[in-house]
Design a protein around this motif. Structure first.
Motif, PDB file in Angstrom:
ATOM      1  N   ASP A  10       0.339  -1.453   0.170  1.00  0.00           N
ATOM      2  CA  ASP A  10      -0.409   0.233  -0.367  1.00  0.00           C
ATOM      3  C   ASP A  10       0.796   1.081   0.072  1.00  0.00           C
ATOM      4  O   ASP A  10       0.716   2.083  -0.023  1.00  0.00           O
ATOM      5  N   LYS A  61       2.538   1.832  -3.521  1.00  0.00           N
ATOM      6  CA  LYS A  61       1.324   1.704  -3.613  1.00  0.00           C
ATOM      7  C   LYS A  61       1.514   0.770  -5.654  1.00  0.00           C
ATOM      8  O   LYS A  61       1.702   0.933  -6.325  1.00  0.00           O
ATOM      9  N   ASP A 117      -2.388  -3.268  -6.267  1.00  0.00           N
ATOM     10  CA  ASP A 117      -2.923  -3.679  -7.264  1.00  0.00           C
ATOM     11  C   ASP A 117      -2.195  -4.138  -8.538  1.00  0.00           C
ATOM     12  O   ASP A 117      -2.864  -5.098  -9.563  1.00  0.00           O
ATOM     13  N   ARG A 133      10.817  -0.422  -6.920  1.00  0.00           N
ATOM     14  CA  ARG A 133       9.807  -0.981  -5.897  1.00  0.00           C
ATOM     15  C   ARG A 133       9.009  -2.149  -5.143  1.00  0.00           C
ATOM     16  O   ARG A 133       9.631  -2.061  -4.223  1.00  0.00           O
ATOM     17  N   SER A 165       9.948   9.826  -7.452  1.00  0.00           N
ATOM     18  CA  SER A 165       9.062   9.083  -7.217  1.00  0.00           C
ATOM     19  C   SER A 165       9.423   8.011  -6.482  1.00  0.00           C
ATOM     20  O   SER A 165       8.783   8.220  -5.271  1.00  0.00           O
ATOM     21  N   ASP A 189       9.290   8.405  -2.030  1.00  0.00           N
ATOM     22  CA  ASP A 189       8.995   7.021  -1.442  1.00  0.00           C
ATOM     23  C   ASP A 189      10.249   6.647  -0.233  1.00  0.00           C
ATOM     24  O   ASP A 189      10.035   6.941   1.392  1.00  0.00           O
TER      25      ASP A 189
END
Length: 235
Positions: A105, A108, A111, A127, A157, A161
């Motif tokens: 979560d 990101k 999904d 990631r 990005s 994080d």
């Protein structure tokens, strides 16, 4: 471990491969919650140094006193198991599904939990690589040029994080890079390395620089460091 307690001490570390000396007499220390960047030209021996710190290379001169019990390592390439999904890759680190989905979560990735690496973009795979390193709740996070193959938007990005997770988890961090901008965004202190054999040629405190590329102070610091190192790296 108390705040400001030393978590890592590197003393007079040198490494050679046969007659080729790669690293020469490198010394520095790192405190809990502190971030440093090892900034040097491509091929100067930065990866060799961070692999020594991680315990992946055990034959070298000098000493490494590493008090971190949990070390997260983000490699240049994701190194994910291709036939396993994202969740299955993370389960090799921990079977705790609640923790896995919390990390997914945050980064990101929820999904994409059931995707295999081949179905993910390069940024997504990196990631997942970061998620795997964070799963162990590291005391020390090692970043070995993990953004080299990413475009600028993905890079910023993921750096954002990492900065957010560092605030939450208060781990110490070493980032290996040849990119001044990455070093400024992620580090409190920059150690500038020479070409091979790699030595520390300058130490720069950047803890007071805003971590925002649109801030004039950031741009000024980036330009000043570039001016310093280009002369050193070009001979």
């Amino acid at each position: 471990m108390d705040a400001f307690e030393e978590i890592l001490k590197v003393t007079s570390v040198s490494k050679s491969y046969g007659k080729l000396k790669v690293i020469e007499m490198i010394s520095f220390d790192l405190k809990k919650g502190e971030s440093i960047a090892l900034l040097g030209p491509s091929g100067c021996g930065k990866t060799t140094l961070i692999r020594i710190i991680a315990g992946l290379i055990d034959e070298y001169e000098g000493t490494v006193d590493n008090k971190a019990q949990r070390i997260g390592y983000v490699f240049q390439e994701p190194r994910l198991i291709p036939w396993r999904t994202v969740v299955e890759n993370l389960k090799f680190v921990s079977e705790d599904e609640e923790r896995i989905f919390t990390i997914l979560d945050i980064l990101k990735l929820r999904d994409f939990a059931n995707y295999k690496p081949s179905k993910l973009s390069g940024g997504m795979r990196q990631r997942v690589n970061l998620a795997r390193a964070l799963m162990i709740q590291p005391e020390l996070l090692l970043l070995d040029e993990p953004f080299a193959s990413l475009d600028i938007h993905l890079k910023i990005s993921i750096i954002s994080d990492i900065i957010d997770r560092k605030k939450d988890m208060n781990f110490a961090m070493i980032v290996v890079t040849h990119d001044v901008r990455e070093a400024l965004l992620l580090a409190d202190k920059i150690y500038v390395l020479s070409d091979k054999p790699s030595k520390i040629v300058e130490e720069i405190d950047v803890s007071g620089i805003p971590k925002n590329i649109s801030n004039p102070e950031f741009y000024k610091a980036e330009s000043e460091i570039l001016s310093k190192i280009l002369g050193r790296w070009s001979g």
